[in-house]
Write a protein that holds these residues in place. Structure first.
Motif, PDB file in Angstrom:
ATOM      1  N   LEU A 224       2.792 -23.295  31.679  1.00  0.00           N
ATOM      2  CA  LEU A 224       2.301 -24.204  32.703  1.00  0.00           C
ATOM      3  C   LEU A 224       2.805 -23.803  34.073  1.00  0.00           C
ATOM      4  CD1 LEU A 224       2.678 -27.641  30.873  1.00  0.00           C
ATOM      5  CD2 LEU A 224       0.539 -26.466  31.451  1.00  0.00           C
ATOM      6  N   SER A 225       4.073 -23.390  34.132  1.00  0.00           N
ATOM      7  CA  SER A 225       4.640 -22.953  35.397  1.00  0.00           C
ATOM      8  C   SER A 225       3.918 -21.725  35.919  1.00  0.00           C
ATOM      9  CB  SER A 225       6.135 -22.659  35.230  1.00  0.00           C
ATOM     10  OG  SER A 225       6.663 -22.124  36.416  1.00  0.00           O
ATOM     11  N   SER A 226       3.625 -20.793  34.996  1.00  0.00           N
ATOM     12  CA  SER A 226       2.919 -19.568  35.376  1.00  0.00           C
ATOM     13  C   SER A 226       1.534 -19.886  35.905  1.00  0.00           C
ATOM     14  CB  SER A 226       2.827 -18.628  34.170  1.00  0.00           C
ATOM     15  OG  SER A 226       2.047 -17.506  34.471  1.00  0.00           O
ATOM     16  N   CYS A 227       0.832 -20.834  35.241  1.00  0.00           N
ATOM     17  CA  CYS A 227      -0.516 -21.195  35.674  1.00  0.00           C
ATOM     18  C   CYS A 227      -0.486 -21.844  37.052  1.00  0.00           C
ATOM     19  CB  CYS A 227      -1.152 -22.172  34.682  1.00  0.00           C
ATOM     20  SG  CYS A 227      -1.615 -21.390  33.119  1.00  0.00           S
ATOM     21  N   ALA A 228       0.598 -22.562  37.319  1.00  0.00           N
ATOM     22  CA  ALA A 228       0.682 -23.268  38.583  1.00  0.00           C
ATOM     23  C   ALA A 228       0.950 -22.326  39.747  1.00  0.00           C
ATOM     24  CB  ALA A 228       1.793 -24.326  38.518  1.00  0.00           C
ATOM     25  N   THR A 229       1.618 -21.186  39.461  1.00  0.00           N
ATOM     26  CA  THR A 229       2.012 -20.303  40.550  1.00  0.00           C
ATOM     27  C   THR A 229       1.197 -19.030  40.619  1.00  0.00           C
ATOM     28  OG1 THR A 229       3.694 -19.277  39.120  1.00  0.00           O
ATOM     29  CG2 THR A 229       4.387 -21.129  40.480  1.00  0.00           C
ATOM     30  N   LYS A 230       0.604 -18.611  39.521  1.00  0.00           N
ATOM     31  CA  LYS A 230      -0.149 -17.369  39.513  1.00  0.00           C
ATOM     32  C   LYS A 230      -1.465 -17.532  40.263  1.00  0.00           C
ATOM     33  CE  LYS A 230      -1.998 -13.805  36.455  1.00  0.00           C
ATOM     34  NZ  LYS A 230      -2.177 -13.371  35.067  1.00  0.00           N
ATOM     35  N   LYS A 231      -1.799 -16.526  41.054  1.00  0.00           N
ATOM     36  CA  LYS A 231      -3.068 -16.541  41.773  1.00  0.00           C
ATOM     37  C   LYS A 231      -4.098 -15.795  40.963  1.00  0.00           C
ATOM     38  CE  LYS A 231      -1.017 -16.790  46.366  1.00  0.00           C
ATOM     39  NZ  LYS A 231      -0.873 -16.123  47.663  1.00  0.00           N
ATOM     40  N   PHE A 232      -5.122 -16.495  40.515  1.00  0.00           N
ATOM     41  CA  PHE A 232      -6.171 -15.873  39.725  1.00  0.00           C
ATOM     42  C   PHE A 232      -7.275 -15.385  40.658  1.00  0.00           C
ATOM     43  CE2 PHE A 232      -4.060 -18.716  36.784  1.00  0.00           C
ATOM     44  CZ  PHE A 232      -3.907 -17.918  35.670  1.00  0.00           C
ATOM     45  N   GLY A 233      -7.888 -14.270  40.297  1.00  0.00           N
ATOM     46  CA  GLY A 233      -8.986 -13.742  41.086  1.00  0.00           C
ATOM     47  C   GLY A 233      -8.496 -13.053  42.348  1.00  0.00           C
ATOM     48  N   THR A 234      -9.406 -12.808  43.248  1.00  0.00           N
ATOM     49  CA  THR A 234      -9.121 -12.080  44.472  1.00  0.00           C
ATOM     50  C   THR A 234      -9.499 -12.923  45.675  1.00  0.00           C
ATOM     51  OG1 THR A 234      -9.557  -9.992  43.346  1.00  0.00           O
ATOM     52  CG2 THR A 234      -9.611  -9.956  45.743  1.00  0.00           C
ATOM     53  N   ASN A 235      -8.709 -12.793  46.734  1.00  0.00           N
ATOM     54  CA  ASN A 235      -9.051 -13.445  47.987  1.00  0.00           C
ATOM     55  C   ASN A 235      -9.989 -12.524  48.765  1.00  0.00           C
ATOM     56  OD1 ASN A 235      -7.458 -15.824  47.797  1.00  0.00           O
ATOM     57  ND2 ASN A 235      -5.628 -14.631  48.243  1.00  0.00           N
ATOM     58  N   TYR A 236     -11.226 -12.943  48.932  1.00  0.00           N
ATOM     59  CA  TYR A 236     -12.195 -12.152  49.666  1.00  0.00           C
ATOM     60  C   TYR A 236     -12.270 -12.624  51.114  1.00  0.00           C
ATOM     61  CZ  TYR A 236     -13.767 -10.706  45.022  1.00  0.00           C
ATOM     62  OH  TYR A 236     -13.827 -10.203  43.751  1.00  0.00           O
ATOM     63  N   SER A 237     -12.561 -11.702  52.005  1.00  0.00           N
ATOM     64  CA  SER A 237     -12.612 -12.052  53.418  1.00  0.00           C
ATOM     65  C   SER A 237     -13.767 -12.995  53.735  1.00  0.00           C
ATOM     66  CB  SER A 237     -12.742 -10.790  54.268  1.00  0.00           C
ATOM     67  OG  SER A 237     -14.040 -10.228  54.155  1.00  0.00           O
ATOM     68  N   THR A 238     -14.778 -13.013  52.874  1.00  0.00           N
ATOM     69  CA  THR A 238     -15.954 -13.844  53.126  1.00  0.00           C
ATOM     70  C   THR A 238     -15.640 -15.339  53.062  1.00  0.00           C
ATOM     71  OG1 THR A 238     -16.493 -13.526  50.796  1.00  0.00           O
ATOM     72  CG2 THR A 238     -17.641 -12.141  52.381  1.00  0.00           C
ATOM     73  N   SER A 239     -14.557 -15.708  52.398  1.00  0.00           N
ATOM     74  CA  SER A 239     -14.203 -17.126  52.298  1.00  0.00           C
ATOM     75  C   SER A 239     -12.999 -17.481  53.179  1.00  0.00           C
ATOM     76  CB  SER A 239     -13.898 -17.497  50.843  1.00  0.00           C
ATOM     77  OG  SER A 239     -12.832 -16.711  50.338  1.00  0.00           O
ATOM     78  N   PHE A 240     -12.422 -16.493  53.857  1.00  0.00           N
ATOM     79  CA  PHE A 240     -11.261 -16.762  54.711  1.00  0.00           C
ATOM     80  C   PHE A 240     -11.715 -17.419  56.010  1.00  0.00           C
ATOM     81  CE2 PHE A 240      -8.254 -15.405  58.067  1.00  0.00           C
ATOM     82  CZ  PHE A 240      -7.126 -16.075  57.602  1.00  0.00           C
ATOM     83  N   ASP A 241     -11.118 -18.551  56.326  1.00  0.00           N
ATOM     84  CA  ASP A 241     -11.497 -19.314  57.521  1.00  0.00           C
ATOM     85  C   ASP A 241     -10.228 -19.701  58.275  1.00  0.00           C
ATOM     86  OD1 ASP A 241     -12.816 -20.736  59.439  1.00  0.00           O
ATOM     87  OD2 ASP A 241     -13.483 -22.350  58.125  1.00  0.00           O
ATOM     88  N   PRO A 242      -9.816 -18.890  59.257  1.00  0.00           N
ATOM     89  CA  PRO A 242      -8.544 -19.160  59.931  1.00  0.00           C
ATOM     90  C   PRO A 242      -8.621 -20.375  60.840  1.00  0.00           C
ATOM     91  CG  PRO A 242      -9.709 -17.414  61.075  1.00  0.00           C
ATOM     92  CD  PRO A 242     -10.521 -17.737  59.847  1.00  0.00           C
ATOM     93  N   PRO A 243      -7.600 -21.226  60.807  1.00  0.00           N
ATOM     94  CA  PRO A 243      -7.579 -22.326  61.775  1.00  0.00           C
ATOM     95  C   PRO A 243      -7.421 -21.748  63.183  1.00  0.00           C
ATOM     96  CG  PRO A 243      -5.493 -22.192  60.593  1.00  0.00           C
ATOM     97  CD  PRO A 243      -6.424 -21.234  59.921  1.00  0.00           C
ATOM     98  N   ALA A 244      -8.039 -22.395  64.150  1.00  0.00           N
ATOM     99  CA  ALA A 244      -7.978 -21.915  65.536  1.00  0.00           C
ATOM    100  C   ALA A 244      -7.714 -23.074  66.479  1.00  0.00           C
ATOM    101  CB  ALA A 244      -9.276 -21.210  65.913  1.00  0.00           C
ATOM    102  N   LYS A 245      -6.740 -22.901  67.340  1.00  0.00           N
ATOM    103  CA  LYS A 245      -6.480 -23.885  68.393  1.00  0.00           C
ATOM    104  C   LYS A 245      -7.397 -23.581  69.574  1.00  0.00           C
ATOM    105  CE  LYS A 245      -1.584 -24.212  67.113  1.00  0.00           C
ATOM    106  NZ  LYS A 245      -0.178 -23.989  67.588  1.00  0.00           N
ATOM    107  N   PRO A 246      -7.808 -24.595  70.303  1.00  0.00           N
ATOM    108  CA  PRO A 246      -8.736 -24.359  71.425  1.00  0.00           C
ATOM    109  C   PRO A 246      -8.085 -23.594  72.568  1.00  0.00           C
ATOM    110  CG  PRO A 246      -7.986 -26.641  71.406  1.00  0.00           C
ATOM    111  CD  PRO A 246      -7.479 -26.025  70.138  1.00  0.00           C
ATOM    112  N   VAL A 247      -8.885 -22.786  73.221  1.00  0.00           N
ATOM    113  CA  VAL A 247      -8.442 -22.095  74.437  1.00  0.00           C
ATOM    114  C   VAL A 247      -8.492 -23.087  75.591  1.00  0.00           C
ATOM    115  CG1 VAL A 247      -8.995 -20.282  76.094  1.00  0.00           C
ATOM    116  CG2 VAL A 247      -9.231 -19.840  73.636  1.00  0.00           C
TER     117      VAL A 247
END
Length: 208
Positions: free
Chosen positions: A22-45
């Motif tokens: 259970l601990s392993s499932c909670a901490t292990k990252k499954f799959g791959t992080n693709y750039s297509t779903s990455f959405d960085p937070p941005a503070k206004p200029v």
């Protein structure tokens, strides 16, 4: 006595294994992080004249700064050892949201949200991101990062490119590892169509 001890031992061992799983499932990252779903937070200029970019080629990170404040931070991909991204401080010389590659091979391929620096041949733009240097000197950005940075900078905004920046040890460390190496390239019919730029305005690429 022996049988009782063995039963208790087996029961305890099973509980330990379940807890570990259970601990392993909670901490292990499954799959791959693709750039297509990455959405960085941005503070206004709030002060465009104080905006600058920092690019760390060692950490493969781009930081949009306003003074000493980080407004946006994103992973990126930079040039290889044989075709490096140039170091130094340069101004953004042009911005073209719908630019396409003009040279072959790959003529017509979208270089969405193009922001040139150093010379017309070098720029930041949307592209498939990998966790290692993989470009011919340009800087590839996740689609949503490219869109946001494009809207935050102007022609003349300085970009300081170095092997490292202090932000690498702080906010840079919190960014995910992005790897698009297993993503299938969309069909050229799509990449050469107007749809690719229409999708980019929505912060997406193809069906990803």
């Amino acid at each position: 006595m022996k049988a009782s001890f063995i039963r208790r031992f087996l029961k305890t061992s099973a509980l330990v294994l379940v807890a570990a799983a259970l601990s392993s499932c909670a901490t292990k990252k499954f799959g791959t992080n693709y750039s297509t779903s990455f959405d960085p937070p941005a503070k206004p200029v709030t002060n465009p004249s104080a905006v600058k970019l920092k690019l760390s080629t060692g950490a493969q990170r781009v930081y949009v700064m306003q003074g000493n404040e980080v407004l946006l931070a994103t992973p990126c991909s930079v040039g290889t050892a044989s075709t490096p991204t140039p170091h130094g401080t340069f101004p953004i010389t042009s911005k073209v949201a719908t630019r396409r590659r003009v040279s072959s091979p790959g003529a017509g391929y979208p270089m969405t949200y193009w922001m040139s620096f150093y010379s017309p041949a070098y720029g930041m733009h949307w592209g498939w991101v990998k966790p290692y240097p993989c470009t011919h000197g340009c800087v590839r950005l996740p689609i949503k990062s490219a869109q946001k940075i494009f809207n935050m900078v102007k022609v003349g905004t300085p970009i300081h490119i170095a092997a490292s920046h202090p932000e690498d040890a702080t906010i840079g460390k919190t960014l995910p590892v992005l790897d698009d190496s297993t993503l299938a390239d969309p069909p050229m019919s799509y990449m050469l169509s107007a749809q690719v730029f229409e999708d980019a305005q929505k912060g997406k690429i193809y069906n990803y």
